[in-house]
Write a protein that holds these residues in place. Structure first.
Motif, PDB file in Angstrom:
ATOM      1  N   TRP A 163       0.829  -1.208   0.000  1.00 18.10           N
ATOM      2  CA  TRP A 163       0.000   0.000   0.000  1.00 18.10           C
ATOM      3  C   TRP A 163       0.865   1.259   0.000  1.00 18.10           C
ATOM      4  O   TRP A 163       0.454   2.300  -0.527  1.00 18.10           O
ATOM      5  N   LEU A 164       2.065   1.183   0.552  1.00 14.87           N
ATOM      6  CA  LEU A 164       2.957   2.338   0.616  1.00 14.87           C
ATOM      7  C   LEU A 164       3.812   2.507  -0.635  1.00 14.87           C
ATOM      8  O   LEU A 164       4.563   3.482  -0.721  1.00 14.87           O
ATOM      9  N   VAL A 165       3.733   1.582  -1.582  1.00 16.17           N
ATOM     10  CA  VAL A 165       4.560   1.684  -2.786  1.00 16.17           C
ATOM     11  C   VAL A 165       4.295   2.968  -3.569  1.00 16.17           C
ATOM     12  O   VAL A 165       5.245   3.650  -3.990  1.00 16.17           O
ATOM     13  N   PRO A 166       3.032   3.384  -3.799  1.00 22.30           N
ATOM     14  CA  PRO A 166       2.832   4.650  -4.511  1.00 22.30           C
ATOM     15  C   PRO A 166       3.431   5.857  -3.790  1.00 22.30           C
ATOM     16  O   PRO A 166       3.949   6.775  -4.442  1.00 22.30           O
ATOM     17  N   THR A 167       3.381   5.848  -2.458  1.00 23.31           N
ATOM     18  CA  THR A 167       3.986   6.946  -1.698  1.00 23.31           C
ATOM     19  C   THR A 167       5.494   6.961  -1.893  1.00 23.31           C
ATOM     20  O   THR A 167       6.104   8.032  -2.060  1.00 23.31           O
ATOM     21  N   LEU A 168       6.108   5.779  -1.870  1.00 21.58           N
ATOM     22  CA  LEU A 168       7.543   5.702  -2.111  1.00 21.58           C
ATOM     23  C   LEU A 168       7.887   6.185  -3.511  1.00 21.58           C
ATOM     24  O   LEU A 168       8.867   6.916  -3.718  1.00 21.58           O
TER      25      LEU A 168
END
Length: 299
Positions: A45-50
């Motif tokens: 879920w945090l991949v787009p933020t990264l």
């Protein structure tokens, strides 16, 4: 002569529910494996933020030529030029405008809604149920129908284009849901606690401050997160009621997109700056958030 007796039938558990497929899979995986799966889902879920962070730390030429995941093999491509350009464009003022709009709105909505919810839940006064139905009915009123009338009123009183005007609009449209949510939570508080406090001579304000408000922390924290995110990420109200001096980050980013077109480095750095504060807030209060979401689901 003895008579043979038939063996007693084995007890059956007709009332026991059968485990479904998902339940059997969870039992086989065990708690540890399930936690690993949940952690992996959270990281996914945090991949787009990264990816947004990496894009904001590279030049437009590199972003156009390569994918963001190549940063792991080419860490020398990291640069803070986009953030320097963003801050030089006056984005800092928009950041503080967002804080000046979001924090007072969240505090006012929580404070007013908590007091109103306590009155609707535990105070007996004439027209209480009718007023609560009116509050619930306001939940379905769309914001769009109030934009022009409120703009006319703001122009008459001289607060159009100011931060207080934006705050008042957010507070007015945030109160119905907040009152509805907190009232339903406060009703679940045992009445014996309140009656014991009244028998001891405690006034209503003291009961609210020392008993109801502390017990309502999970729901209040959930409401605070919701309200903070709604106002922080809002752009419609900002486009209508905020001017250049009072514009939040959402409107500032929209103006940057209109000015620079596909200037991805400026937009990505601004978007990450607007994202990081709500993300920190959610992780800091996620325990209360989960408690508030589950509150009242089991009687």
């Amino acid at each position: 002569m003895t008579t043979a007796t038939a063996p007693a039938p084995a007890p059956t558990h007709a009332g026991a529910p059968q485990r479904g497929l998902v339940g059997r899979i969870v039992d086989r995986l065990g708690g540890g494996a399930l936690q690993v799966v949940m952690v992996l889902l959270g990281l996914f879920w945090l991949v787009p933020t990264l990816g947004l962070l990496v894009v904001s730390l590279r030049t437009p030429e590199v972003n156009a030529a390569e994918g963001w995941w190549t940063i792991f093999t080419k860490p020398a491509e990291i640069t803070f030029e986009s953030y320097s350009s963003l801050l030089a464009s006056g984005f800092t003022a928009s950041f503080w405008n967002t804080v000046a709009i979001t924090v007072p709105t969240t505090v006012l909505v929580i404070g007013i809604a908590a007091m109103a919810a306590y009155a609707f839940a535990w105070m007996d006064f004439k027209g209480r149920d009718t007023l609560f139905l009116i509050v619930v009915g306001l939940l379905i009123v769309p914001i769009q129908i109030a934009l022009i009338p409120v703009a006319v009123i703001y122009g008459g009183v001289g607060i159009f284009g100011t931060i207080p005007g934006v705050v008042l609009f957010h507070v007015a449209f945030g109160l119905p849901f907040a009152i509805f949510l907190l009232r339903n939570f406060f009703v679940g508080i045992p009445s014996s606690l309140l009656e014991a406090a009244r028998m001891d001579g405690a006034p209503e304000w003291k009961i609210f401050v020392q008993i109801v408000f502390p017990l309502g922390k999970p729901a209040i924290a959930s409401l605070g997160i919701f309200q903070f995110l709604w106002v922080w990420n809002d752009m419609l109200i900002a486009l209508v009621f905020a001017n250049t001096e009072s514009q939040p980050m959402t409107k500032a980013l929209q103006s940057q997109m209109r000015q620079f077109g596909t200037n991805i480095d400026i937009l990505s750095s601004g978007a990450f700056m607007s994202l990081i504060i709500p993300l920190i807030l959610f992780f800091a209060f996620q325990r209360y958030f989960v408690q508030g979401m589950m509150a009242g689901s089991v009687k």
